[in-house]
Design an enzyme around this catalytic site. Structure first.
Site, PDB file in Angstrom:
ATOM      1  CG  ASP A 197      -2.073  -0.870   1.211  1.00  0.00           C
ATOM      2  OD1 ASP A 197      -2.425  -1.334   0.120  1.00  0.00           O
ATOM      3  OD2 ASP A 197      -2.675  -1.108   2.280  1.00  0.00           O
ATOM      4  NE  ARG A 234      -4.882  -1.211  -4.227  1.00  0.00           N
ATOM      5  CZ  ARG A 234      -4.426  -1.582  -3.018  1.00  0.00           C
ATOM      6  NH1 ARG A 234      -3.995  -0.670  -2.160  1.00  0.00           N
ATOM      7  NH2 ARG A 234      -4.411  -2.848  -2.663  1.00  0.00           N
TER       8      ARG A 234
END
Ligand code: FDA
Length: 307
Positions: A134, A184
């Site tokens: 992340d 992402r």
């Protein structure tokens, strides 16, 4: 950046606010909406259930900013346990993992985080399980990108997240496209100074669409992570116009947010992955979700005045 979002993100570092949220019964229902479970087994079952319905999932053991090597090791072990559970699941091809590098010890040194990340990648590699780092706030952006650049030479099952709010993102996108690493793309969940990030929501949205289009055309299996219906419609038109096959990318949304839109994309035949957060250390994650939408807090306030 809306005033509400700035206010809540600043308030989230204030201990009495944290106590109110973590100890009061008022927030329990809302926490349950965003956090699958405090327990790995229960969260895993929820993940498998989503897979049976046709979704893909990313399992995220909540936790960030650990301050000792022991705590970082414990986090890495919890992730290797999850990786082991995934490897044994009949749904394993639909599951992957998301991890924060500060949970793996980045505040103690990038090498510690990298070695812990490597341990998880090693367990996942033989099973083809993807493990995404992340993206956290700006002090970690460049360091995260560098770790991915290093590890990607050895592990094609690693990748990261880029935030359209950050000035540097368009060049990071180009870098990841060049490497063939999976990205992402998100708008960005953190409070950032104007020296590094766009402050206007309209600019963040515009950069999101630009970055997503680039990734859809040239990237390796990008993840388009947003709940923004306008952006989704714009990108769907682009996908159709450019004849981009549905299996070349996936949409991603967060557990508990816009379930209607999740189902709609699934029914339209797209790949859609649900990000499933679990674990006891949910407070920072929850406060970011709270800040994203005033209605979340108004929902609590309304319940205070109900008989
Ligand atoms: P936007 O904030 O404009 O919201 C669009 C609509 O979505 C809203 O009108 C509302 O209907 C709904 N919505 C959005 N947030 C909601 C909420 N909290 N509660 C209820 N409804 C809500 N960020 C980051 O910095 N690093 C990361 O690694 C990740 N990872 C990540 C994974 C996945 C799968 C997603 C979907 C998002 C992230 N994010 C993230 C968070 C991201 O940066 C961003 O903060 C949120 O996705 C909200 O932005 P939207 O794109 O949804 O648009």
């Amino acid at each position: 950046m809306t005033l509400f979002r700035t206010f809540i993100l600043k308030l989230s570092f204030f201990k009495p606010f944290e106590n109110l949220i973590t100890k009061s019964f008022l927030f329990k229902k809302l926490v349950k909406r965003f956090v699958a479970s405090e327990d790995l087994e229960a969260a895993f079952k929820i993940g498998e259930e989503y897979c049976r319905e046709g979704y893909l999932v990313s399992m995220d053991q909540l936790g960030e900013h650990v301050e000792s090597t022991e705590a970082a090791d414990t986090e890495a072990e919890a992730y290797t346990e999850m990786a082991g559970r995934i490897a044994k699941s009949p749904m394993k091809d639909k599951m992957n993992i998301s991890v924060k590098l500060t949970a793996l010890g980045m505040n103690l040194g990038d090498d510690i985080a990298k070695e812990n990340y490597r341990k998880i990648l090693d367990v996942c590699k033989p099973h083809g399980t993807f493990v995404r780092a992340d993206m956290e706030d700006s002090p970690y952006t460049g360091r995260t990108v560098t770790i991915i650049e290093d590890l990607f030479r050895e592990y094609k099952n690693c990748g990261t997240v880029l935030q359209s709010a950050m000035h540097r993102t368009q060049s990071d996108i180009q870098k990841m496209i060049g490497m063939g690493a999976r990205v992402r793309i998100v708008k960005g969940a953190y409070l950032e100074p104007e020296t590094v990030a766009y402050q206007q929501k309209s600019k963040v949205d515009e950069m999101y669409v630009d970055g997503a289009k680039k990734l859809l055309k040239e990237g390796t299996y990008p993840a388009i992570a947003t709940h923004d219906p306008k952006i989704i419609e714009t990108l769907k038109e682009f996908i159709e116009q450019e004849k981009i096959p549905k299996e070349r990318f996936e949409w991603q949304m967060i557990y508990g947010i816009r379930r209607d839109l999740q189902k709609q994309l699934l029914d339209e035949g797209y790949n859609i992955r649900i990000y499933i957060p679990y674990g006891a250390a949910w407070y920072p994650y929850f406060s970011r979700r709270l800040a994203e939408r005033p209605a979340n807090l108004f929902f609590i306030l309304k319940s205070l005045f109900k008989k």
